[in-house]
Design a protein around this motif. Sequence first.
Motif, PDB file in Angstrom:
ATOM      1  N   SER A 120       0.842  -1.208   0.000  1.00 27.81           N
ATOM      2  CA  SER A 120       0.000   0.000   0.000  1.00 27.81           C
ATOM      3  C   SER A 120       0.868   1.245   0.000  1.00 27.81           C
ATOM      4  N   GLU A 152      -2.412   6.961   4.033  1.00 32.65           N
ATOM      5  CA  GLU A 152      -2.603   5.721   4.804  1.00 32.65           C
ATOM      6  C   GLU A 152      -3.438   6.001   6.057  1.00 32.65           C
ATOM      7  N   GLN A 156      -6.815   4.009   6.646  1.00 31.72           N
ATOM      8  CA  GLN A 156      -6.796   3.074   7.773  1.00 31.72           C
ATOM      9  C   GLN A 156      -7.489   3.669   9.004  1.00 31.72           C
ATOM     10  N   ASP A 164       5.954   2.923   7.156  1.00 37.32           N
ATOM     11  CA  ASP A 164       5.944   2.343   5.808  1.00 37.32           C
ATOM     12  C   ASP A 164       6.164   3.408   4.736  1.00 37.32           C
ATOM     13  N   THR A 202      -4.893  -5.223   7.460  1.00 37.04           N
ATOM     14  CA  THR A 202      -4.112  -4.320   8.316  1.00 37.04           C
ATOM     15  C   THR A 202      -5.007  -3.606   9.332  1.00 37.04           C
TER      16      THR A 202
HETATM   17 MG   LIG Z   1       0.124  -1.398   4.116  1.00 44.24          MG
END
Ligand SMILES: [Mg+2]
Length: 328
Positions: A120, A152, A156, A164, A202
Amino acid sequence: MTLSSAPGKVYLFGEHAVVYGEPAVPCAIERRARVEVQRRDDEKLRVHAEDLSLNGFTVEYDGTPGNGPDVDVSESLISAAMGYVDEAIAQVRDVTGEDDVGFDVTIESDIPLGAGLGSSAAVVVAAIDAAARELGVTLEPDDLAERAYQTEYQVQDGQASRADTFCSATGGAVRVEGDDCRSLEAPDLPIVIGFDGGAGDTGQLVAGVRDLREEYDFAADTVEAIGDIVRNGEQALADGDIAELGRLMDFNHGLLSALGVSSRSLDTMVWAARDAGAHGAKLTGAGGGGCIVALDPTPETETALSFTPGCEDTFRAELAEDGVKRLE
Ligand SMILES: [Mg+2]
Ligand SMILES: Nc1ncnc2c1ncn2[C@@H]1O[C@H](COP(=O)(O)OP(=O)(O)O)[C@@H](O)[C@H]1O
Ligand SMILES: C[C@@](O)(CCOP(=O)(O)O)CC(=O)O
């Protein structure tokens, strides 16, 4: 047309705990996502992603010649698949001020999806970089990493670290603690990866650790203990002490297991690597399924993993010195 690539990563130490402000040390690897972007003359977004598959859709077809099938895919499936790209483009619209711009986006990647190798982050970093450049804006590495992190974070539901995305944007080994992100000197590490062919969710895995941490003080202590491992790991990395790195990785895996994010196949691959004489082995990334990372300069771990039931693929990973690459 503009093309950028960005690498995936393994976590030497610190995934999950990094979400709660502990440090983590991910390390970029030479497996890349490439994103090609072309500005459109309307506001639409058209995404071609060869490696992305959808589990479940409805097709209506009446068999009349010339009447093609009508495919119906649920909104939630589409947003799960497209969330990262959608939000990456939203970040580019924001940073360039071109609110109504549309793009054709083509994604190609060597990084298995949802397997803990940061697919991702790599897709998001490469997409933001390419789309911004397509509009004439070249982002500085720190701005690119920050925009990718925001992506992200949004997708998320507010549960993401900068680890990351910073690692993918800058390459090499990095240390991330909260918003303090820096590059580390790293020796050439003999990284071996085992992949069970599966994936973990995740968001769900992060939420599971969050709940445990809220329910039990000892789970919160476990998260803090991972932070201690990372601090020791940084020293071992600076000393080039591979044996100590391995011991600490073993310990880190045990604590991740205690937090409920390992799986039978990840544990099996970790033990196969250890039995083969690896310095150490642990799951990498969110867990639940996907990849382990082991340190072994000999071919033994790769050989053992290739005969381990439940291990679908095993390969060596080189450290990626470069983060985002501007290709065209
Ligand atoms: Mg990821
Ligand atoms: N090659 C790709 N094409 C399109 N989207 C991708 C690709 N690789 C990853 N993604 C996006 O990233 C998601 C997986 O990210 P995540 O669950 O964080 O796992 P990881 O980052 O460990 O690979 C996919 O569901 C998809 O939205
Ligand atoms: C679990 C976590 O620490 C790492 C997730 O890595 P990946 O997406 O599974 O590669 C979450 C995060 O840091 O955002």
